[in-house]
Motif scaffolding. Structure first.
Motif, PDB file in Angstrom:
ATOM      1  N   ALA A 126      12.551  -3.850   7.042  1.00  0.00           N
ATOM      2  CA  ALA A 126      11.474  -4.155   6.107  1.00  0.00           C
ATOM      3  C   ALA A 126      10.472  -3.011   6.145  1.00  0.00           C
ATOM      4  O   ALA A 126      10.383  -2.270   7.138  1.00  0.00           O
ATOM      5  CB  ALA A 126      10.796  -5.467   6.484  1.00  0.00           C
ATOM      6  N   LEU A 127       9.738  -2.851   5.070  1.00  0.00           N
ATOM      7  CA  LEU A 127       8.679  -1.857   5.049  1.00  0.00           C
ATOM      8  C   LEU A 127       7.487  -2.363   5.841  1.00  0.00           C
ATOM      9  O   LEU A 127       7.150  -3.551   5.797  1.00  0.00           O
ATOM     10  CB  LEU A 127       8.238  -1.554   3.614  1.00  0.00           C
ATOM     11  N   THR A 128       6.847  -1.473   6.571  1.00  0.00           N
ATOM     12  CA  THR A 128       5.592  -1.809   7.229  1.00  0.00           C
ATOM     13  C   THR A 128       4.478  -1.824   6.178  1.00  0.00           C
ATOM     14  O   THR A 128       4.697  -1.476   5.009  1.00  0.00           O
ATOM     15  CB  THR A 128       5.260  -0.773   8.297  1.00  0.00           C
ATOM     16  N   GLU A 129       3.287  -2.219   6.587  1.00  0.00           N
ATOM     17  CA  GLU A 129       2.152  -2.183   5.665  1.00  0.00           C
ATOM     18  C   GLU A 129       1.925  -0.767   5.155  1.00  0.00           C
ATOM     19  O   GLU A 129       1.642  -0.550   3.971  1.00  0.00           O
ATOM     20  CB  GLU A 129       0.895  -2.707   6.363  1.00  0.00           C
ATOM     21  N   ALA A 130       2.067   0.205   6.065  1.00  0.00           N
ATOM     22  CA  ALA A 130       1.931   1.602   5.655  1.00  0.00           C
ATOM     23  C   ALA A 130       3.047   1.997   4.686  1.00  0.00           C
ATOM     24  O   ALA A 130       2.831   2.760   3.740  1.00  0.00           O
ATOM     25  CB  ALA A 130       1.957   2.511   6.886  1.00  0.00           C
ATOM     26  N   GLY A 131       4.267   1.462   4.910  1.00  0.00           N
ATOM     27  CA  GLY A 131       5.391   1.757   4.033  1.00  0.00           C
ATOM     28  C   GLY A 131       5.176   1.239   2.627  1.00  0.00           C
ATOM     29  O   GLY A 131       5.471   1.931   1.636  1.00  0.00           O
ATOM     30  N   PHE A 132       4.658   0.002   2.522  1.00  0.00           N
ATOM     31  CA  PHE A 132       4.355  -0.555   1.208  1.00  0.00           C
ATOM     32  C   PHE A 132       3.339   0.316   0.485  1.00  0.00           C
ATOM     33  O   PHE A 132       3.463   0.599  -0.713  1.00  0.00           O
ATOM     34  CB  PHE A 132       3.811  -1.975   1.336  1.00  0.00           C
ATOM     35  N   ALA A 133       2.306   0.755   1.188  1.00  0.00           N
ATOM     36  CA  ALA A 133       1.270   1.581   0.570  1.00  0.00           C
ATOM     37  C   ALA A 133       1.824   2.928   0.129  1.00  0.00           C
ATOM     38  O   ALA A 133       1.509   3.431  -0.957  1.00  0.00           O
ATOM     39  CB  ALA A 133       0.115   1.775   1.546  1.00  0.00           C
ATOM     40  N   PHE A 134       2.697   3.514   0.978  1.00  0.00           N
ATOM     41  CA  PHE A 134       3.192   4.855   0.677  1.00  0.00           C
ATOM     42  C   PHE A 134       4.238   4.846  -0.431  1.00  0.00           C
ATOM     43  O   PHE A 134       4.410   5.851  -1.122  1.00  0.00           O
ATOM     44  CB  PHE A 134       3.779   5.496   1.940  1.00  0.00           C
ATOM     45  N   ARG A 135       4.916   3.714  -0.618  1.00  0.00           N
ATOM     46  CA  ARG A 135       5.950   3.663  -1.664  1.00  0.00           C
ATOM     47  C   ARG A 135       5.372   4.007  -3.032  1.00  0.00           C
ATOM     48  O   ARG A 135       5.926   4.828  -3.769  1.00  0.00           O
ATOM     49  CB  ARG A 135       6.599   2.279  -1.701  1.00  0.00           C
ATOM     50  N   GLY A 136       4.257   3.370  -3.394  1.00  0.00           N
ATOM     51  CA  GLY A 136       3.640   3.654  -4.681  1.00  0.00           C
ATOM     52  C   GLY A 136       3.171   5.095  -4.789  1.00  0.00           C
ATOM     53  O   GLY A 136       3.276   5.720  -5.846  1.00  0.00           O
TER      54      GLY A 136
END
Length: 301
Positions: free
Chosen positions: A56-66
């Motif tokens: 799963a994406l971390t919180e940082a991963g979700f933010a960086f995806r966009g």
């Protein structure tokens, strides 16, 4: 930092599986994993939670995806704009299309548009809906042809993308036909005797539509998944071979239904009306794309 790492990360965010993402990026899984690690080291944050059974994406991963998608989209748009300023005519139309429509709809639709209009060079990439969305979000495609249902989710937010309605289709439950023309599997099935179900993968736009329409997996029918694919043509072939029930677009199944190889596995309550739509970014594209879109709008009006 290599911008290819951004594409690797976005692919992983879509697939949520290192093996499938590596395959999509045409590299070995160890090499792909090293590139994701290199991106995380460059950023200085963990983007992917690898401790769970399913990544799963971390919180940082979700933010960086966009952020990653926006960077790649701006690079692509900027390249096209600079090429035009520099005098390089950008005459290519780059289409992404879901597999089914690339076969059943695109050829005849586009042939009808060519009369009296110089379309220039055309590139068409066919893939599942998740990959097509990625092409659009990264700026690798100018236009996306796909099936659409108002209740189904997609990642082409109206604030960044617009669309036109091109036609209509319907998802139908089909089964191989017996000698008398009746379906060998028929909805709804029972808990004691669930029907074998040929299911769309979650990467498929069809799978999202069926889930959103709540005709399968909602408790109103008894289905036992026996096979999964993101390709409607594969599921159709399995249904034709008697392996189970599958929902499929009428545009893809029409010949088999008329010639008796397939039969409808349920009445109208199981049918899902869907649209055929074409999407584009709201941001300005090349002169060729803008002219093509204006032509489509004029014809639809």
């Amino acid at each position: 930092m290599d911008t290819m790492w951004l594409e690797d990360f976005i692919t992983l965010a879509d697939e949520m599986n290192f093996s499938r993402a590596a395959e999509a990026r045409n590299m070995t899984q160890p090499a792909f994993s090293r590139r994701i690690r290199a991106l995380e080291e460059w950023i200085g944050a963990t983007l992917v939670d690898r401790d769970t059974h399913r990544i799963a994406l971390t919180e940082a991963g979700f933010a960086f995806r966009g952020i990653a998608e926006e960077i790649l989209r701006r690079l692509s748009l900027g390249r096209d704009q600079v090429r035009e300023i520099g005098g390089a005519q950008v005459s290519e139309l780059r289409f992404a299309s879901t597999h089914a429509l690339s076969v059943t709809f695109f050829p005849s639709w586009f042939r009808g548009l060519e009369d009296g209009w110089d379309v220039g060079t055309v590139t068409l990439v066919a893939d599942h809906m998740t990959a097509c969305e990625r092409f659009m979000l990264e700026g690798k495609a100018d236009l996306l042809l796909c099936h659409h249902h108002p209740a189904a989710s997609h990642r082409l937010d109206p604030s960044g993308f617009s669309s036109l309605h091109l036609g209509d289709d319907v998802l139908l439950p089909v089964s191989a036909a017996a000698s008398d023309g009746t379906p060998i599997h028929r909805l709804p099935g029972t808990d004691a005797n669930p029907l074998p179900y040929l299911e769309f993968e979650e990467r498929s736009g069809m799978g999202r539509i069926i889930q959103a329409a709540k005709v399968a997996g909602s408790g109103i029918t008894a289905l036992q998944p026996v096979f999964r694919s993101h390709m409607a043509s594969v599921l159709l072939t399995m249904a034709r071979d008697g392996r189970g029930i599958s929902w499929t677009p009428l545009s893809l199944a029409e010949t088999d239904l008329k010639e008796g190889r397939l039969a409808l596995a349920g009445d109208d309550q199981w049918h899902i009306p869907i649209e055929i739509r074409i999407f584009r970014p709201r941001a300005r594209r090349s002169q060729r794309v803008e002219a093509f879109w204006n032509m489509l709008k004029a014809r639809s009006a």
